[in-house]
Enzyme design. Structure first.
Site, PDB file in Angstrom:
ATOM      1  N   ALA A   7       6.766   2.785  -1.896  1.00 47.86           N
ATOM      2  CA  ALA A   7       7.644   2.287  -0.839  1.00 47.86           C
ATOM      3  C   ALA A   7       7.154   0.915  -0.382  1.00 47.86           C
ATOM      4  O   ALA A   7       6.166   0.388  -0.896  1.00 47.86           O
ATOM      5  CB  ALA A   7       7.681   3.276   0.322  1.00 47.86           C
ATOM      6  N   SER A   8       7.826   0.349   0.604  1.00 48.71           N
ATOM      7  CA  SER A   8       7.489  -1.005   1.043  1.00 48.71           C
ATOM      8  C   SER A   8       6.133  -1.074   1.731  1.00 48.71           C
ATOM      9  O   SER A   8       5.445  -2.088   1.664  1.00 48.71           O
ATOM     10  CB  SER A   8       8.575  -1.531   1.985  1.00 48.71           C
ATOM     11  OG  SER A   8       8.763  -0.644   3.070  1.00 48.71           O
ATOM     12  N   LEU A   9       5.731   0.023   2.403  1.00 51.16           N
ATOM     13  CA  LEU A   9       4.465   0.017   3.135  1.00 51.16           C
ATOM     14  C   LEU A   9       3.351   0.762   2.412  1.00 51.16           C
ATOM     15  O   LEU A   9       2.172   0.475   2.643  1.00 51.16           O
ATOM     16  CB  LEU A   9       4.651   0.647   4.526  1.00 51.16           C
ATOM     17  CG  LEU A   9       5.651  -0.018   5.470  1.00 51.16           C
ATOM     18  CD1 LEU A   9       5.625   0.681   6.833  1.00 51.16           C
ATOM     19  CD2 LEU A   9       5.355  -1.493   5.642  1.00 51.16           C
ATOM     20  N   ALA A  10       3.686   1.722   1.560  1.00 47.16           N
ATOM     21  CA  ALA A  10       2.652   2.585   0.987  1.00 47.16           C
ATOM     22  C   ALA A  10       3.115   3.135  -0.359  1.00 47.16           C
ATOM     23  O   ALA A  10       4.275   2.967  -0.763  1.00 47.16           O
ATOM     24  CB  ALA A  10       2.340   3.736   1.945  1.00 47.16           C
ATOM     25  N   GLN A  11       2.187   3.803  -1.042  1.00 51.82           N
ATOM     26  CA  GLN A  11       2.507   4.505  -2.276  1.00 51.82           C
ATOM     27  C   GLN A  11       1.813   5.861  -2.270  1.00 51.82           C
ATOM     28  O   GLN A  11       0.840   6.069  -1.542  1.00 51.82           O
ATOM     29  CB  GLN A  11       2.102   3.688  -3.496  1.00 51.82           C
ATOM     30  CG  GLN A  11       0.634   3.405  -3.628  1.00 51.82           C
ATOM     31  CD  GLN A  11       0.360   2.342  -4.697  1.00 51.82           C
ATOM     32  OE1 GLN A  11       0.897   1.232  -4.647  1.00 51.82           O
ATOM     33  NE2 GLN A  11      -0.489   2.682  -5.663  1.00 51.82           N
ATOM     34  N   VAL A  12       2.316   6.785  -3.097  1.00 51.64           N
ATOM     35  CA  VAL A  12       1.823   8.163  -3.096  1.00 51.64           C
ATOM     36  C   VAL A  12       1.341   8.531  -4.500  1.00 51.64           C
ATOM     37  O   VAL A  12       2.017   8.238  -5.491  1.00 51.64           O
ATOM     38  CB  VAL A  12       2.923   9.142  -2.634  1.00 51.64           C
ATOM     39  CG1 VAL A  12       2.404  10.579  -2.665  1.00 51.64           C
ATOM     40  CG2 VAL A  12       3.402   8.781  -1.234  1.00 51.64           C
ATOM     41  N   ASP A  24      14.915   8.054   9.882  1.00 51.19           N
ATOM     42  CA  ASP A  24      15.251   7.570   8.537  1.00 51.19           C
ATOM     43  C   ASP A  24      15.508   8.738   7.589  1.00 51.19           C
ATOM     44  O   ASP A  24      14.892   8.840   6.528  1.00 51.19           O
ATOM     45  CB  ASP A  24      14.111   6.697   8.014  1.00 51.19           C
ATOM     46  CG  ASP A  24      14.578   5.701   6.965  1.00 51.19           C
ATOM     47  OD1 ASP A  24      15.800   5.483   6.858  1.00 51.19           O
ATOM     48  OD2 ASP A  24      13.738   5.130   6.253  1.00 51.19           O
TER      49      ASP A  24
END
Length: 499
Positions: free
Chosen positions: A110-115, A262
């Site tokens: 995502a724009s702020l983080a990744q998993v 969201d």
């Protein structure tokens, strides 16, 4: 400059002139939005987050929201080496201390983080590890100040088109989304809000632990909630999925007053019901991201419920007065802005839906399906009615920010119902919403009525029961009518093919 040129143009007061005017506006919106989207894509970080937000806001012109949609997939992963440095800085230990295995390929960015998927060393559980992009925090403060500065320039050049509220909203919410401890607290509160329900399909992943930039959660396997092939393979009813999402959202907004900001399909998973489930059906709905929540004060929550219920009521001068009174209470809406406000909040063509005496021609339930033709009608009215677009931006400036987010949640709910290709009546989402509004008002009455006020208690009980049974009858009738229309449509199509 494109907009300045557009506003200097004139058009004939004819159907052809209105059509040309509409096309010119649409083309200018498209060109400007595409340019801005490309700039946001190159800048990355919070600019992509801002563009993603614009792509889901119902109140901006359609070409703007459509142009921003590519940004939903324009997120690039952080390399593993940078994540290892992040882990060491956040926890004081390397990744290998926490996990017996760690998949270097992210399962989501995502724009702020990744998993990433990993195995917790202590418990042996399969977990999802959420890591913030390391450069986000470094540049976020200057990016937010830059965005606010640019939006002020827009306001100076075009005073009637003010977007500074968007910058203010981002400055207030983004720091919270960039602290995973806050997200973990939101998840815990949401679990508590739904803990009293004996039956629910709603599931939230367990949070094992959270630091500011790293969070470890239970890994849940499933598919996007709008994956129709997955639903068909697992014999999951699309109608039930849509209804459950509408019930989950409505409970958050009207009963608990703590709602997710969201709720789009990317944040929702569907999976078969697990052992010891609370689900009454053969599936569960999993909410993954808990970074953005909003608290609704009790008076705003209940008055918002009363306003929605008044929109469902059969029109009359008294009902119209009630609608306008609650619009004033929840959003400080004047009589001049009322019709536009109803259109914006419901997504329905109320722009010309009021008679000369001020009485609405239809209730929300009588309007039926929100067709493409009706959406075109709304967009055409936005172009033809002089000054309507500036009025829309004036509404956005004056109404509470939380109400703007409620608009977004309502629109996402309706979008999910469409994406699931449901076969129930399109007004079913509104009927579920109305049921929770009715319950919210009843619970508020019980909280505030004196114990011995028998007249008030009887009146409240009667109002609650009247609405309850009215909505039940509407549900049965609307679904039956919609099923008949679909059957007639198929029969007509088959007859045409035979001929």
């Amino acid at each position: 400059m494109d907009y300045k040129a557009l506003f200097r143009k004139t058009w004939d007061e004819t159907d052809e002139g209105y059509a040309q005017r509409h096309n010119d506006y649409e083309e200018t919106h498209r060109k400007a939005a595409t340019r801005l989207m490309e700039a946001m894509r190159k800048l990355g970080g919070i600019y992509i987050k801002l563009g993603q937000h614009l792509s889901t806001v119902q109140l901006v012109p359609l070409p703007w929201s459509q142009a921003m949609k590519p940004l939903q997939d324009q997120c690039f992963p952080t390399p593993l080496e940078a994540l290892q440095e992040l882990f060491l800085a956040e926890t004081g230990a390397p990744m290998s201390f926490f996990f017996s295995s760690f998949d270097p390929e992210p399962i989501g960015v995502a724009s702020l983080a990744q998993v990433h998927r990993a195995v917790d060393r202590e418990s042996g559980r399969l977990v999802a590890v959420k890591c913030m992009h390391p450069d986000i925090e470094e540049f976020s403060a200057i990016d937010m100040r830059t965005t606010t500065f640019l939006l002020r320039i827009v306001k100076r050049v075009f005073p009637e088109f003010e977007f500074t509220w968007l910058g203010e909203e981002m400055e207030a919410n983004l720091p919270l989304e960039m602290d995973f401890r806050h997200e973990a607290a939101n998840a815990a509160r949401c679990v508590k809000d739904f803990s009293s329900l004996e039956k629910t399909t709603f599931v939230i992943p367990d949070v094992l632990w959270a630091k500011k930039r790293v969070m470890v959660m239970e890994f849940i396997k499933g598919a996007r909630v709008d994956d129709l092939d997955y639903l068909a393979r697992h014999k999951i009813d699309r109608n039930l999925v849509s209804r459950e999402i509408a019930e989950i959202t409505s409970r958050m907004i009207y009963i608990t007053g703590f709602f997710h900001g969201d709720l789009h399909a990317g944040n929702l998973l569907i999976r078969p019901a697990q052992p010891n489930t609370r689900s009454p059906y053969n599936f569960e709905v999993v909410l993954l991201d808990h970074g953005l929540y909003f608290d609704l004060p009790t008076d705003l929550r209940v008055n918002y419920a009363r306003f929605w219920l008044s929109l469902m009521a059969r029109p009359s001068p008294a009902v119209e007065l009630e609608r306008r009174r609650y619009a004033k209470l929840v959003a400080n809406i004047s009589d001049e802005g009322y019709v536009l406000f109803v259109t914006a909040i419901s997504g329905r063509a109320a722009v010309d839906g009021v008679d000369a005496d001020g009485t609405g021609r239809q209730s929300m339930l009588e309007m039926g399906a929100n067709t493409d033709e009706e959406k075109k009608k709304v967009r055409k009215a936005m172009v033809q009615q002089e000054g309507l677009l500036p009025q829309l931006f004036a509404l956005l400036r004056t109404m509470p920010r939380k109400l703007v987010m409620l608009f977004k949640v309502n629109d996402l709910n309706r979008a999910l119902d469409l994406a699931l290709q449901t076969t129930h009546s399109p007004v079913r989402v509104f009927l579920i919403l109305a049921e929770y509004c009715n319950l919210a008002i009843r619970l508020d009455d019980l909280d505030h009525m004196p114990p011995l006020s028998f007249g008030d208690r009887l009146s409240s009980w009667w109002r609650f029961q009247s609405w309850k049974w009215t909505l039940k009858m509407w549900t049965v009738g609307a679904d039956a009518k919609y099923a008949l229309e679909r059957w007639r449509g198929r029969a007509s199509k088959e007859l045409t093919i035979d001929l």
